[in-house]
Design an enzyme around this catalytic site. Structure first.
Site, PDB file in Angstrom:
ATOM      1  N   ILE A  12      38.382 -10.426 -15.894  1.00  0.00           N
ATOM      2  CA  ILE A  12      39.104 -10.853 -17.110  1.00  0.00           C
ATOM      3  C   ILE A  12      40.426 -10.097 -17.208  1.00  0.00           C
ATOM      4  O   ILE A  12      41.459 -10.661 -17.594  1.00  0.00           O
ATOM      5  CB  ILE A  12      38.239 -10.623 -18.367  1.00  0.00           C
ATOM      6  N   ASP A  31      43.039   1.433 -13.564  1.00  0.00           N
ATOM      7  CA  ASP A  31      41.780   0.910 -13.003  1.00  0.00           C
ATOM      8  C   ASP A  31      41.275   1.915 -11.972  1.00  0.00           C
ATOM      9  O   ASP A  31      42.048   2.403 -11.154  1.00  0.00           O
ATOM     10  CB  ASP A  31      42.057  -0.455 -12.343  1.00  0.00           C
ATOM     11  N   LEU A  33      39.035   1.219  -9.680  1.00  0.00           N
ATOM     12  CA  LEU A  33      38.582   0.454  -8.497  1.00  0.00           C
ATOM     13  C   LEU A  33      37.072   0.521  -8.274  1.00  0.00           C
ATOM     14  O   LEU A  33      36.590   0.229  -7.190  1.00  0.00           O
ATOM     15  CB  LEU A  33      39.312   0.939  -7.225  1.00  0.00           C
ATOM     16  N   SER A 124      31.187  -8.382 -26.560  1.00  0.00           N
ATOM     17  CA  SER A 124      30.417  -9.471 -25.957  1.00  0.00           C
ATOM     18  C   SER A 124      29.509 -10.111 -26.998  1.00  0.00           C
ATOM     19  O   SER A 124      29.036  -9.445 -27.933  1.00  0.00           O
ATOM     20  CB  SER A 124      29.554  -8.888 -24.836  1.00  0.00           C
ATOM     21  N   THR A 126      26.699 -10.624 -26.568  1.00  0.00           N
ATOM     22  CA  THR A 126      25.398  -9.969 -26.408  1.00  0.00           C
ATOM     23  C   THR A 126      25.015  -9.187 -27.672  1.00  0.00           C
ATOM     24  O   THR A 126      23.837  -8.977 -27.935  1.00  0.00           O
ATOM     25  CB  THR A 126      25.415  -9.052 -25.151  1.00  0.00           C
ATOM     26  N   TYR A 149      23.591  -1.799 -21.474  1.00  0.00           N
ATOM     27  CA  TYR A 149      24.940  -2.393 -21.400  1.00  0.00           C
ATOM     28  C   TYR A 149      25.322  -3.002 -22.760  1.00  0.00           C
ATOM     29  O   TYR A 149      26.376  -2.717 -23.313  1.00  0.00           O
ATOM     30  CB  TYR A 149      25.002  -3.478 -20.308  1.00  0.00           C
ATOM     31  N   LYS A 153      28.259  -1.940 -25.981  1.00  0.00           N
ATOM     32  CA  LYS A 153      29.239  -2.793 -26.666  1.00  0.00           C
ATOM     33  C   LYS A 153      29.126  -2.605 -28.187  1.00  0.00           C
ATOM     34  O   LYS A 153      30.132  -2.474 -28.885  1.00  0.00           O
ATOM     35  CB  LYS A 153      29.042  -4.264 -26.286  1.00  0.00           C
ATOM     36  N   PHE A 178      32.099 -15.023 -25.119  1.00  0.00           N
ATOM     37  CA  PHE A 178      30.903 -15.750 -24.705  1.00  0.00           C
ATOM     38  C   PHE A 178      30.882 -15.725 -23.162  1.00  0.00           C
ATOM     39  O   PHE A 178      31.146 -14.663 -22.611  1.00  0.00           O
ATOM     40  CB  PHE A 178      30.871 -17.113 -25.405  1.00  0.00           C
ATOM     41  N   ASN A 198      25.097 -11.470 -10.297  1.00  0.00           N
ATOM     42  CA  ASN A 198      24.095 -11.595 -11.363  1.00  0.00           C
ATOM     43  C   ASN A 198      24.374 -12.838 -12.192  1.00  0.00           C
ATOM     44  O   ASN A 198      23.468 -13.416 -12.773  1.00  0.00           O
ATOM     45  CB  ASN A 198      24.176 -10.390 -12.312  1.00  0.00           C
ATOM     46  N   ARG A 231      24.525 -21.991 -22.984  1.00  0.00           N
ATOM     47  CA  ARG A 231      25.570 -20.975 -23.124  1.00  0.00           C
ATOM     48  C   ARG A 231      26.904 -21.630 -23.503  1.00  0.00           C
ATOM     49  O   ARG A 231      27.106 -22.816 -23.267  1.00  0.00           O
ATOM     50  CB  ARG A 231      25.785 -20.221 -21.804  1.00  0.00           C
TER      51      ARG A 231
HETATM   52  C1  UD1 Z   1      25.176 -11.833 -19.344  1.00  0.00           C
HETATM   53  C2  UD1 Z   1      24.931 -10.818 -20.411  1.00  0.00           C
HETATM   54  C3  UD1 Z   1      26.152 -10.702 -21.276  1.00  0.00           C
HETATM   55  C4  UD1 Z   1      27.324 -10.333 -20.442  1.00  0.00           C
HETATM   56  C5  UD1 Z   1      27.511 -11.365 -19.374  1.00  0.00           C
HETATM   57  C6  UD1 Z   1      28.599 -10.892 -18.442  1.00  0.00           C
HETATM   58  C7  UD1 Z   1      22.895 -10.435 -21.738  1.00  0.00           C
HETATM   59  C8  UD1 Z   1      21.750 -11.064 -22.440  1.00  0.00           C
HETATM   60  N1  UD1 Z   1      23.764 -11.248 -21.189  1.00  0.00           N
HETATM   61  O1  UD1 Z   1      25.256 -13.105 -19.986  1.00  0.00           O
HETATM   62  O2  UD1 Z   1      25.977  -9.714 -22.228  1.00  0.00           O
HETATM   63  O3  UD1 Z   1      28.474 -10.228 -21.227  1.00  0.00           O
HETATM   64  O4  UD1 Z   1      26.316 -11.527 -18.611  1.00  0.00           O
HETATM   65  O5  UD1 Z   1      29.084 -11.931 -17.714  1.00  0.00           O
HETATM   66  O6  UD1 Z   1      22.983  -9.252 -21.679  1.00  0.00           O
HETATM   67  N2  UD1 Z   1      21.133 -18.037 -14.447  1.00  0.00           N
HETATM   68  C9  UD1 Z   1      20.330 -18.704 -13.539  1.00  0.00           C
HETATM   69  N3  UD1 Z   1      20.360 -18.309 -12.239  1.00  0.00           N
HETATM   70  C10 UD1 Z   1      21.168 -17.295 -11.789  1.00  0.00           C
HETATM   71  C11 UD1 Z   1      21.991 -16.610 -12.741  1.00  0.00           C
HETATM   72  C12 UD1 Z   1      21.937 -17.013 -14.048  1.00  0.00           C
HETATM   73  O7  UD1 Z   1      19.589 -19.623 -13.892  1.00  0.00           O
HETATM   74  O8  UD1 Z   1      21.140 -16.977 -10.593  1.00  0.00           O
HETATM   75  C13 UD1 Z   1      21.103 -18.464 -15.862  1.00  0.00           C
HETATM   76  C14 UD1 Z   1      20.634 -17.357 -16.787  1.00  0.00           C
HETATM   77  O9  UD1 Z   1      19.237 -17.369 -16.886  1.00  0.00           O
HETATM   78  C15 UD1 Z   1      21.331 -17.742 -18.095  1.00  0.00           C
HETATM   79  C16 UD1 Z   1      22.620 -18.444 -17.633  1.00  0.00           C
HETATM   80  O10 UD1 Z   1      22.412 -18.778 -16.271  1.00  0.00           O
HETATM   81  O11 UD1 Z   1      20.553 -18.668 -18.769  1.00  0.00           O
HETATM   82  C17 UD1 Z   1      23.843 -17.540 -17.727  1.00  0.00           C
HETATM   83  O12 UD1 Z   1      23.548 -16.323 -17.086  1.00  0.00           O
HETATM   84  P1  UD1 Z   1      24.667 -15.219 -16.788  1.00  0.00           P
HETATM   85  O13 UD1 Z   1      25.820 -15.851 -16.095  1.00  0.00           O
HETATM   86  O14 UD1 Z   1      24.001 -14.077 -16.103  1.00  0.00           O
HETATM   87  O15 UD1 Z   1      25.193 -14.789 -18.228  1.00  0.00           O
HETATM   88  P2  UD1 Z   1      24.364 -14.302 -19.522  1.00  0.00           P
HETATM   89  O16 UD1 Z   1      23.022 -13.821 -19.153  1.00  0.00           O
HETATM   90  O17 UD1 Z   1      24.469 -15.379 -20.534  1.00  0.00           O
END
Ligand code: UD1
Length: 339
Positions: A12, A31, A33, A124, A126, A149, A153, A178, A198, A231
């Site tokens: 971002i 930064d 790094l 966030s 979150t 985490y 915030k 979001f 992730n 989301r």
């Molecule tokens: C998460 C954090 C949020 C943080 C953000 C950073 C929590 C609850 N959420 O958001 O605080 O700011 O990351 O980017 O702490 N999904 C899959 N398969 C995957 C990966 C994700 O199905 O391999 C799904 C997840 O279950 C979720 C959606 O995709 O339903 C979004 O996931 P993700 O991109 O990780 O974001 P959040 O969990 O919403």
């Protein structure tokens, strides 16, 4: 007008650096790094046609940061620098509290000491946890964070709010993002996750280019239209522009001291499955995915009301989910070509 952007080489942060230049500011990056790559700086310079100053230091290094702020005399600071992996924060909470909270404390102390007034903090959605009602507004109560985490915030928001009220010399906003996705349409900057992503969209783009064999959708038995989580996916360029709007709002404010929280989202939600289908359609690719079990700590359904940002900052998101997913895929393919 100079603006210090901590974490300015990150996802971002780098997009915000571009939008700051586009709006007549001079961003100065700080930064360490730790989760970014030096190559982003040359990409930024190519994209903007400007040479952005970048200090490679950690935001908890108070003496070095003091020197930089004194030297650069910024009009404000945008504080992105933070660790952000939810799962890792559960395993290593002290790393998260140590870095995310300390860097915010160091910055506020230096801002008071040197007389820098304007602060924008990366928060966030979150902090809302599993919301009682959606779309969430800034009036929704915050819930206990489900991870260290998330807790950093909420804690940093409190530190900033308390400091604004106590010292009466700071103007600050917390922007509650979001789900930021996408990349710059130029294909020159985007998300660079370290190791296995992730987050959903980098996982999708890596699967689509063959870097990962398969995406697992975490749960299709939620109480939503198609059973997958919902989301509020926002294009990172829209999100970056929200920071410029917040900065202009703070700079033009007549108050000596103020604190405002803003939701930065699109105002509507899409399910994980909708996003996958949109990705396949807009990029004409077939994604290899399967349904798996729920991921611990996931929220079922959340999207934000961004009316306050529209009314006060004059900002709203403009880009579509299609654009975000086309941009994200373009970026991933470009990464593949350059490796
Ligand atoms: C998460 C954090 C949020 C943080 C953000 C950073 C929590 C609850 N959420 O958001 O605080 O700011 O990351 O980017 O702490 N999904 C899959 N398969 C995957 C990966 C994700 O199905 O391999 C799904 C997840 O279950 C979720 C959606 O995709 O339903 C979004 O996931 P993700 O991109 O990780 O974001 P959040 O969990 O919403």
């Amino acid at each position: 007008m100079k603006v210090i952007v901590t974490g300015g080489l990150g996802f971002i942060g780098s997009h915000t650096v571009v939008e700051l230049w586009n709006s007549g500011f001079e961003p100065v990056i700080v930064d360490n790094l730790s989760n970014s790559n030096e190559s982003v700086l040359s990409q930024l310079n190519e994209l903007t046609g400007k040479q952005t100053t970048c200090y490679k230091i950690d935001c908890t290094e108070v003496d070095m940061l003091r020197e930089i702020i004194r030297e650069e005399k910024p009009e404000g600071i945008i504080h992105f620098a933070a660790h952000k992996a939810v799962g890792e924060s559960v395993k290593e909470p002290l790393k998260y509290y140590g870095n995310n909270v300390n860097s915010t404390l160091v910055l506020i102390n230096l801002m008071r000491e040197i007389g820098i007034k304007n602060l924008i903090f990366s928060s966030s959605c979150t902090v809302y946890g599993e919301p009682d009602s959606i779309p969430v507004t800034e009036q929704n109560r915050r819930k206990k964070a489900t991870s260290p985490y998330g807790n950093t915030k909420a804690i940093c928001e409190d530190i900033i709010e308390n400091s604004v009220h106590a010292y009466q010399c700071l103007r600050a906003t917390s922007l509650r993002y979001f789900n930021p996705i996408g990349a710059h349409p130029s294909g020159l900057i985007g998300e660079l996750p370290l190791g296995v992503p992730n987050n959903l969209v980098p996982y999708i783009t890596q699967t689509a280019v063959g870097k990962r064999p398969k995406l697992t959708v975490f749960g299709n038995d939620y109480d939503t239209a198609d059973g997958t989580c919902v989301r509020d996916f926002i294009h990172v360029v829209d999100l970056a522009q929200a920071h410029v709007a917040a900065l202009n709002f703070l700079i033009s404010s007549k108050s000596e001291s103020l604190y405002e929280v803003f939701n930065i989202g699109t105002g509507s939600g899409n399910s994980v499955l909708e996003l996958i289908q949109c990705f396949e359609e807009v990029n004409s690719v077939k994604l290899n995915y399967e349904f798996g079990s729920r991921r611990e700590g996931d929220i079922e359904k959340i999207y934000g009301c961004a009316d306050k940002a529209r009314a006060i900052l004059g900002w709203k998101s403009n880009k579509t989910l299609q654009e975000a997913l086309a941009d994200a895929y373009r970026w991933e393919r470009r990464l593949l070509e350059s490796n």
